[in-house]
Design a protein around this motif. Structure first.
Motif, mmCIF file in Angstrom:
data_model
loop_
_atom_site.group_PDB
_atom_site.id
_atom_site.type_symbol
_atom_site.label_atom_id
_atom_site.label_comp_id
_atom_site.label_asym_id
_atom_site.label_seq_id
_atom_site.Cartn_x
_atom_site.Cartn_y
_atom_site.Cartn_z
ATOM 1 N N GLY A 89 38.021 -10.972 55.054
ATOM 2 C CA GLY A 89 38.907 -10.291 55.987
ATOM 3 C C GLY A 89 38.439 -8.920 56.424
ATOM 4 N N ILE A 90 37.237 -8.509 56.046
ATOM 5 C CA ILE A 90 36.761 -7.178 56.418
ATOM 6 C C ILE A 90 36.675 -7.054 57.936
ATOM 7 C CG2 ILE A 90 34.319 -7.811 56.282
ATOM 8 C CD1 ILE A 90 33.735 -4.984 55.302
ATOM 9 N N SER A 91 37.067 -5.892 58.440
ATOM 10 C CA SER A 91 37.030 -5.663 59.883
ATOM 11 C C SER A 91 36.818 -4.180 60.152
ATOM 12 C CB SER A 91 38.343 -6.111 60.539
ATOM 13 O OG SER A 91 39.414 -5.275 60.106
ATOM 14 N N ALA A 92 36.344 -3.872 61.327
ATOM 15 C CA ALA A 92 36.165 -2.467 61.720
ATOM 16 C C ALA A 92 37.510 -1.758 61.725
ATOM 17 C CB ALA A 92 35.508 -2.391 63.091
ATOM 18 N N GLN A 93 38.559 -2.474 62.137
ATOM 19 C CA GLN A 93 39.901 -1.891 62.157
ATOM 20 C C GLN A 93 40.348 -1.525 60.745
ATOM 21 O OE1 GLN A 93 41.842 -1.275 64.932
ATOM 22 N NE2 GLN A 93 43.255 -0.229 63.539
ATOM 23 N N GLY A 94 40.082 -2.414 59.783
ATOM 24 C CA GLY A 94 40.483 -2.136 58.404
ATOM 25 C C GLY A 94 39.727 -0.966 57.812
ATOM 26 N N VAL A 95 38.418 -0.910 58.034
ATOM 27 C CA VAL A 95 37.613 0.210 57.553
ATOM 28 C C VAL A 95 38.080 1.508 58.190
ATOM 29 C CG1 VAL A 95 35.292 1.226 57.580
ATOM 30 C CG2 VAL A 95 35.593 -1.193 57.006
ATOM 31 N N ALA A 96 38.358 1.450 59.482
ATOM 32 C CA ALA A 96 38.820 2.645 60.196
ATOM 33 C C ALA A 96 40.135 3.154 59.606
ATOM 34 C CB ALA A 96 38.996 2.322 61.682
ATOM 35 N N GLN A 97 41.060 2.253 59.315
ATOM 36 C CA GLN A 97 42.347 2.664 58.749
ATOM 37 C C GLN A 97 42.174 3.312 57.383
ATOM 38 O OE1 GLN A 97 44.793 -0.860 58.781
ATOM 39 N NE2 GLN A 97 45.399 -0.604 60.918
ATOM 40 N N GLU A 98 41.287 2.771 56.556
ATOM 41 C CA GLU A 98 41.060 3.338 55.223
ATOM 42 C C GLU A 98 40.503 4.760 55.296
ATOM 43 O OE1 GLU A 98 39.447 1.124 51.908
ATOM 44 O OE2 GLU A 98 39.421 -0.667 53.164
ATOM 45 N N LEU A 99 39.723 5.044 56.334
ATOM 46 C CA LEU A 99 39.088 6.358 56.460
ATOM 47 C C LEU A 99 39.822 7.254 57.456
ATOM 48 C CD1 LEU A 99 35.356 5.199 56.538
ATOM 49 C CD2 LEU A 99 36.618 6.175 54.609
ATOM 50 N N ALA A 100 40.989 6.813 57.918
ATOM 51 C CA ALA A 100 41.801 7.581 58.871
ATOM 52 C C ALA A 100 41.027 7.865 60.161
ATOM 53 C CB ALA A 100 42.277 8.887 58.235
ATOM 54 N N LEU A 110 29.792 16.452 60.381
ATOM 55 C CA LEU A 110 30.990 15.626 60.271
ATOM 56 C C LEU A 110 30.691 14.189 60.670
ATOM 57 C CD1 LEU A 110 33.841 16.164 59.343
ATOM 58 C CD2 LEU A 110 34.521 16.487 61.712
ATOM 59 N N ARG A 111 29.956 14.012 61.757
ATOM 60 C CA ARG A 111 29.625 12.647 62.201
ATOM 61 C C ARG A 111 28.728 11.950 61.191
ATOM 62 N NH1 ARG A 111 30.828 11.386 67.467
ATOM 63 N NH2 ARG A 111 29.146 9.879 67.686
ATOM 64 N N ALA A 112 27.764 12.696 60.646
ATOM 65 C CA ALA A 112 26.855 12.094 59.662
ATOM 66 C C ALA A 112 27.608 11.670 58.409
ATOM 67 C CB ALA A 112 25.748 13.084 59.305
ATOM 68 N N ALA A 113 28.516 12.522 57.948
ATOM 69 C CA ALA A 113 29.268 12.200 56.738
ATOM 70 C C ALA A 113 30.236 11.049 56.981
ATOM 71 C CB ALA A 113 30.020 13.429 56.251
ATOM 72 N N ARG A 114 30.832 11.009 58.162
ATOM 73 C CA ARG A 114 31.731 9.898 58.475
ATOM 74 C C ARG A 114 30.956 8.582 58.551
ATOM 75 N NH1 ARG A 114 35.370 13.007 63.053
ATOM 76 N NH2 ARG A 114 37.100 13.600 61.681
ATOM 77 N N LEU A 115 29.757 8.639 59.107
ATOM 78 C CA LEU A 115 28.927 7.442 59.155
ATOM 79 C C LEU A 115 28.590 6.974 57.749
ATOM 80 C CD1 LEU A 115 27.256 5.326 60.623
ATOM 81 C CD2 LEU A 115 25.387 6.996 60.760
ATOM 82 N N ARG A 116 28.247 7.908 56.866
ATOM 83 C CA ARG A 116 27.959 7.553 55.477
ATOM 84 C C ARG A 116 29.174 6.890 54.824
ATOM 85 N NH1 ARG A 116 23.242 7.892 52.151
ATOM 86 N NH2 ARG A 116 21.798 9.358 53.104
ATOM 87 N N ALA A 117 30.360 7.431 55.093
ATOM 88 C CA ALA A 117 31.580 6.876 54.508
ATOM 89 C C ALA A 117 31.839 5.464 55.030
ATOM 90 C CB ALA A 117 32.764 7.780 54.815
ATOM 91 N N ILE A 118 31.580 5.246 56.323
ATOM 92 C CA ILE A 118 31.764 3.921 56.918
ATOM 93 C C ILE A 118 30.794 2.923 56.290
ATOM 94 C CG2 ILE A 118 31.465 2.577 59.038
ATOM 95 C CD1 ILE A 118 32.432 5.143 60.555
ATOM 96 N N LEU A 119 29.533 3.314 56.172
ATOM 97 C CA LEU A 119 28.525 2.426 55.591
ATOM 98 C C LEU A 119 28.849 2.102 54.136
ATOM 99 C CD1 LEU A 119 25.234 3.965 57.048
ATOM 100 C CD2 LEU A 119 26.539 2.001 57.882
ATOM 101 N N ALA A 120 29.377 3.090 53.415
ATOM 102 C CA ALA A 120 29.746 2.853 52.012
ATOM 103 C C ALA A 120 30.891 1.848 51.920
ATOM 104 C CB ALA A 120 30.132 4.168 51.343
ATOM 105 N N LYS A 121 31.870 1.968 52.812
ATOM 106 C CA LYS A 121 32.997 1.031 52.808
ATOM 107 C C LYS A 121 32.528 -0.391 53.127
ATOM 108 C CE LYS A 121 36.725 3.322 51.788
ATOM 109 N NZ LYS A 121 37.526 2.954 50.597
ATOM 110 N N ILE A 122 31.608 -0.513 54.084
ATOM 111 C CA ILE A 122 31.087 -1.839 54.426
ATOM 112 C C ILE A 122 30.340 -2.427 53.236
ATOM 113 C CG2 ILE A 122 29.472 -3.080 55.904
ATOM 114 C CD1 ILE A 122 30.118 -1.070 58.123
ATOM 115 N N ALA A 123 29.537 -1.599 52.570
ATOM 116 C CA ALA A 123 28.763 -2.068 51.417
ATOM 117 C C ALA A 123 29.671 -2.491 50.266
ATOM 118 C CB ALA A 123 27.802 -0.973 50.954
ATOM 119 N N GLU A 124 30.816 -1.833 50.128
ATOM 120 C CA GLU A 124 31.745 -2.155 49.046
ATOM 121 C C GLU A 124 32.520 -3.440 49.314
ATOM 122 O OE1 GLU A 124 34.345 1.160 48.705
ATOM 123 O OE2 GLU A 124 32.769 2.560 48.080
ATOM 124 N N ASN A 125 32.766 -3.753 50.587
ATOM 125 C CA ASN A 125 33.726 -4.816 50.913
ATOM 126 C C ASN A 125 33.167 -5.927 51.796
ATOM 127 O OD1 ASN A 125 36.204 -3.443 49.741
ATOM 128 N ND2 ASN A 125 35.546 -1.876 51.195
#
Length: 346
Positions: A261-272, A241-256
């Motif tokens: 306006g990108i922020s850790a808070q915004g990425v966190a909200q998108e991934l719940a 779960l942690r590995a997959a969540r990390l992958r999802a976070i990295l993908a969001k950063i790479a996309e945006n």
């Protein structure tokens, strides 16, 4: 391979689909087995018959039925990750049946996590249980038990194929989870889907350590997706779960990353997730959120600066397009990172 069908000439399919779904063959690229590759002069019935014969010979023994209202069309995509296979089936295949005789024909005994990707409902039964999965929903089945599945005239489903020995070793009671519907809102299923997509669309894994890591992550997530219980599932939660969540976070950063306006808070909200959790996961990698964003922006700007077709663009415009809002700050960061100025890069 050469197949001969009554009334048809011998048709050669050299290296047509050298993949056995349940025997862990490693691929260097995605492999596609499509009805579009069949001889065009065949009629509808013969095309389907030949496609099914190749399917039985090269993949596994299944009795398929096609739509009575749409032309025959089918495609299978497959990408191996170690001993696992990530794939997709699409087309006008309406139903599939695997009987005791089919099981005896090929001896395949792997597990398949089927994920419905179409606006249809796939219904089926195995081990005395009936299931119906809609778009985004999933079900775990096994090739070692009789199976039937029925869909609409056109269907699309993804599958993750895992050898029996691999999944049983991780989750000894996994057979208890067969033919149980998995809802589209399942968090682990969403992460598994994202993770598999990254593996399918990215460069093939070469490192043995990375292949092992990816395989273990997928297996852990399947355990979490299906609701497997016990100590093995608890360990999977810590790993997969942690590995997959990390992958999802990295993908969001790479996309945006180019969004100012990108922020850790915004990425966190998108991934719940919580912003604290995002920072903690990134901290474990040794590279913080802001460091990752800055590196991606600098790499983007550098790439644009050295491309000749961008010579008419101002350095400030390239900086802005890469996500920088302050040109002076961009110049300082660029020189510190590459050892020369943005203008010199040209």
């Amino acid at each position: 391979m050469s197949l001969v069908m009554p009334g048809l000439e011998s048709i050669a399919f050299d290296n047509f689909f050298k993949l056995e779904f349940f025997r862990g063959v490693r691929l260097s690229r995605k492999t596609v087995f499509s009805s579009a590759q069949l001889p065009s002069h065949l009629n509808e019935r013969d095309r389907f018959s030949l496609w099914q014969d190749i399917h039985v010979a090269e993949i596994w023994s299944v009795e398929y039925g096609i739509s009575a209202d749409l032309p025959f069309e089918a495609a299978i995509e497959a990408t191996a990750v170690g001993s696992l296979v990530l794939g997709q089936m699409s087309g006008t295949i309406r139903h599939a049946t695997r009987k005791a005789s089919n099981i005896a024909d090929d001896g395949n005994d792997g597990y398949l996590l089927l994920i419905n990707k179409a606006d249809t409902v796939l219904t089926g039964a195995q081990v005395g249980r009936e299931y119906g999965v809609g778009k985004g929903e999933a079900v775990l089945v096994t090739a070692s038990e009789a199976l039937k599945m029925v869909g609409a005239d056109r269907n699309v489903w993804a599958n993750v194929v895992v050898p029996r020995s691999v999944l049983k070793q991780a989750f000894p009671q996994i057979d208890d989870r067969l033919a149980l519907k998995i809802g589209a809102e399942n968090e682990a299923l969403d992460l598994l889907t994202r993770y598999c997509q990254l593996l399918e669309t990215g460069r093939p894994l070469v490192s043995a350590d990375l292949i092992t890591h990816a395989t273990e992550t997928i297996v852990d997530l399947i355990g979490l997706v299906t609701g497997a219980k016990g100590q093995a599932a608890e360990m999977a939660g810590l790993r997969g779960l942690r590995a997959a969540r990390l992958r999802a976070i990295l993908a969001k950063i790479a996309e945006n990353f180019a969004d100012p306006g990108i922020s850790a808070q915004g990425v966190a909200q998108e991934l719940a997730l919580s912003a604290r959790y995002v920072h903690d996961l990134l901290q474990e990698t040794g590279i913080s959120f802001s460091e990752r964003v800055l590196e991606l922006r600098l790499q983007s700007a550098h790439k644009m600066l050295v491309q000749r077709h961008n010579d008419n663009m101002r350095v400030s415009d390239i900086a802005m397009m890469s996500g920088f809002s302050d040109v002076s700050y961009f110049n300082r960061c660029f020189r510190r990172r590459f050892g020369y100025t943005p203008t010199s890069a040209r």
